[in-house]
Each structure stands twice: as C-alpha cells, then as structure tokens.
Design a protein around this motif. Structure first.
Motif, PDB file in Angstrom:
ATOM      1  N   ASP A  65       0.851  -1.193   0.000  1.00 59.43           N
ATOM      2  CA  ASP A  65       0.000   0.000   0.000  1.00 59.43           C
ATOM      3  C   ASP A  65       0.888   1.245   0.000  1.00 59.43           C
ATOM      4  O   ASP A  65       1.429   1.625   1.028  1.00 59.43           O
ATOM      5  N   PRO A  66       1.043   1.863  -1.159  1.00 62.16           N
ATOM      6  CA  PRO A  66       1.925   3.037  -1.250  1.00 62.16           C
ATOM      7  C   PRO A  66       1.431   4.222  -0.415  1.00 62.16           C
ATOM      8  O   PRO A  66       2.189   5.157  -0.171  1.00 62.16           O
ATOM      9  N   GLU A  67       0.179   4.153   0.032  1.00 68.40           N
ATOM     10  CA  GLU A  67      -0.334   5.235   0.891  1.00 68.40           C
ATOM     11  C   GLU A  67      -0.116   4.921   2.378  1.00 68.40           C
ATOM     12  O   GLU A  67      -0.632   5.635   3.239  1.00 68.40           O
ATOM     13  N   SER A  68       0.631   3.859   2.665  1.00 68.61           N
ATOM     14  CA  SER A  68       0.817   3.442   4.062  1.00 68.61           C
ATOM     15  C   SER A  68       1.230   4.586   4.996  1.00 68.61           C
ATOM     16  O   SER A  68       0.632   4.744   6.069  1.00 68.61           O
ATOM     17  N   PRO A  69       2.247   5.395   4.650  1.00 72.81           N
ATOM     18  CA  PRO A  69       2.656   6.433   5.599  1.00 72.81           C
ATOM     19  C   PRO A  69       1.522   7.422   5.917  1.00 72.81           C
ATOM     20  O   PRO A  69       1.357   7.840   7.055  1.00 72.81           O
ATOM     21  N   VAL A  70       0.720   7.751   4.901  1.00 70.98           N
ATOM     22  CA  VAL A  70      -0.402   8.686   5.091  1.00 70.98           C
ATOM     23  C   VAL A  70      -1.442   8.049   6.016  1.00 70.98           C
ATOM     24  O   VAL A  70      -1.901   8.656   6.996  1.00 70.98           O
ATOM     25  N   ARG A  71      -1.795   6.803   5.697  1.00 72.54           N
ATOM     26  CA  ARG A  71      -2.806   6.079   6.498  1.00 72.54           C
ATOM     27  C   ARG A  71      -2.311   5.904   7.943  1.00 72.54           C
ATOM     28  O   ARG A  71      -3.061   6.144   8.900  1.00 72.54           O
TER      29      ARG A  71
END
Ligand SMILES: Cc1cc2nc3c(=O)[nH]c(=O)nc-3n(C[C@H](O)[C@H](O)[C@H](O)COP(=O)(O)O)c2cc1C
Length: 305
Positions: free
Chosen positions: A272-278
């Motif tokens: 999930d490339p959005e992991s840091p945001v999530r």
C-alpha cells in the motif's frame, strides 16, 4: 493532520512522526501520483552512493511468512544525478527530505555528503552503516564500534545538517553501537535495518535470492525491532527513530512508547503506497482516543515493570 501529531526531531520540524523508509519509496517523486506526499512527515530517499550502481542479480525480492527478504544491492543513480534530477522535483512536495547515504570506505560517505551540502532542500542525512568497509577487510561499519565511530566523526566534520546513524540489528547487543554513534557526534539514530536472512528453494536447492543472502523486513521482525529500539533509546540521549514491520497506527504508537521520537515505514509501502499517510492518520486518531495533547506525551512511556 492535527497539531498534536507535529514533532521536531533533532531540530527538524515534521507535520507528523511518520517517515517513509529508505529503499521502499524510491526517490519520493515516483510516489507523487500514488499518495498525497503533503500528508507524510518525511521521506528517506533510496540509498545514495558516490557513483551510480547497478545492484544485484535477480531475483531480488522474496515474500516470507509476514515478511520479505530483499537483496536489491543498493542500486541507485548516484548522488550527483539525484541532486540534479530528483531533488528539485521532490523539494516543496511537503515532507522533510532525508538523504540516505552509503559507501564502502569513509571517504565514499564524506564525498556523498559533500555533494549534498551544496544542494537545497535536504533536511538531514541518514547514514546506512550496514555496508562492508572494503579498506578494512570487509568488516561492516555496523558491527565494529571503532569503525562506526571513525565514520560518524568523519561525516560529522563535513556535514552542516543533522546526521542520523541507521543501525543494523545484526549485532548481539545494540547499546554499544548506539552509544558509539552518539559519542562520535550523531544527532539521532534510526533502527532497525533488515536482518540477514536466507530463503531456500528445496526443489532446486538454491537460494531464493539471486545474491544468496538477503535482508528480512516487514511485520515478522516487529517484536525484535521493538526490543532493540527500547534498548537503544534507554542507552542514549539523542532522539531515536524506530522502524521494523510497522503496518498501522497502533504499530507506530508501540514504537513511540518504546522510546522512539518518530518512526519509519518500509515494507508496508510494497502492498500500500499510501501506508505512511494512512498510518499517520491512524496514529493521530489513537492520540485523540488517548486524550493526548501531543505525540511527545507517548514517547518512552512503556511501563516495563
Ligand atoms: C527493498 C528494500 C530496500 C531497502 N533499501 C535500503 C537502503 O537503500 N538503505 C537503507 O538504509 N535501508 C534500506 N532498506 C531497509 C528499510 O529502510 C528498513 O530499515 C527495513 O526494511 C525495516 O523496516 P520495515 O520492516 O518497515 O520494512 C530497504 C528495505 C527494503 C525492503
């Protein structure tokens, strides 16, 4: 992101304590279309060397139970191409930019830092010390306190920006290395890097990874990483950045409770490339539920006994 998530790590202001880990987020710019970079506290770019490097033979990645083994071999475009082609595009995207630096001799590291000193937009250097010193019979900087001290002191002399030393977990005790980095002038330490590992294909009786051994990362390593972050944080006064298997906001909170001032997220970016945001959002919600005014109120609060 709410103001309770804001932190400062060795003088670097971050909108939240979640940073994308080196080698798992390219040069940052590749992720512009995949995630809102403005929501990430920081990005550590791929390891940078003096000259471009091709990396290791394929296969370079192998999925394990709750983890991954990699041996990318530090493939990168070289520090000069990074400064000329990638950094201008990443600058201004929002997150603090950390340059991950590696080499095979002390002057490889100092040369990379020297080149970056002339470039705008880098917040700090993170030294990947898990490399063999080819001028010292291939002993790893990360497993010999004297070599580690020599390296950190040399980089400290040329760097005007903060220096973060990224420690290897492939040692019996982490405390001497954390202290050696601090004593030699590190502004912060980060840990853990990957654990040396081997996966075997029983049919062919060959390693699953082209280079033979690789580095294990992901949720499988989290409990060991947490233990090492706790031990390192107790041994030094400088800030600690924790990582190893973080996949959600509660994982991040656990590292902060163990004593980390910020965290890095690596393998989770592969699914999930959005992991840091999530993860930053989930951590912020955890702080709200816990009625904490600041993320700092969580740091080092483990009740061990
Ligand atoms: C594919 C891959 C490449 C990596 N490359 C680097 C690197 O260039 N420099 C570095 O310091 N760490 C590198 N790492 C280590 C990660 O930054 C991180 O320390 C490690 O994977 C543990 O965190 P994680 O379990 O969240 O992935 C790499 C990890 C992976 C999986």
């Amino acid at each position: 992101m709410s103001s309770r998530s804001a932190v400062s790590v060795c003088g670097i202001a971050l909108s939240n304590p979640v940073i994308a880990a080196s080698g798992t987020y390219g040069y940052g710019v590749e992720f512009k279309r995949l995630a809102d970079l403005g929501e990430i506290g920081g990005i550590v770019v791929k390891g940078l060397s003096r000259e471009p490097m091709d990396g290791n033979p394929a296969p370079r990645l192998y999925e394990t139970s709750s983890g991954m083994i990699n041996s990318v071999g530090l493939q990168n475009i070289g520090v000069r191409a990074f400064a000329a082609e990638k950094l201008p595009e990443l600058r201004g995207a929002g997150p603090a930019i950390f340059a991950n630096v590696f080499g095979y001799a002390v002057d490889d590291y100092t040369e990379v830092v020297r080149v970056l000193e002339d470039a705008e937009g880098v917040a700090a250097y993170e030294l990947n010390v898990s490399c063999p010193n080819t001028k010292h019979g291939g002993i790893y900087f990360s497993t010999d306190c004297a070599l580690l001290s020599e390296l950190v002191a040399a980089v400290r002399r040329v760097a005007k920006r903060p220096v973060i030393v990224k420690l290897s977990p492939n040692v019996a005790r982490i405390e001497p290395f954390a202290c050696a980095a601090e004593d030699a002038g590190a502004d912060a330490i980060s840990l853990v890097n990957t654990f040396v590992a081997l996966a075997i294909d029983a049919e062919t009786r060959r390693p699953r990874i082209g280079a033979g051994f690789g580095g294990l990362s992901g949720p499988a390593i989290k409990p060991i990483a947490l233990r090492m972050v706790y031990e390192a944080a107790r041994a030094v006064k400088i800030p600690v950045i924790g990582m190893g298997g973080i996949a959600n906001g509660i994982d991040a909170a656990e590292f902060l409770i163990a004593g980390a001032s910020a965290v890095e997220v690596g393998t989770a970016n592969f699914w999930d490339p959005e992991s840091p945001v999530r993860i930053a959002r989930e951590l912020d919600r955890f702080l709200e539920r816990q009625k904490l005014a600041s993320v700092r109120d969580l740091v080092g609060t483990l009740k061990m006994n």
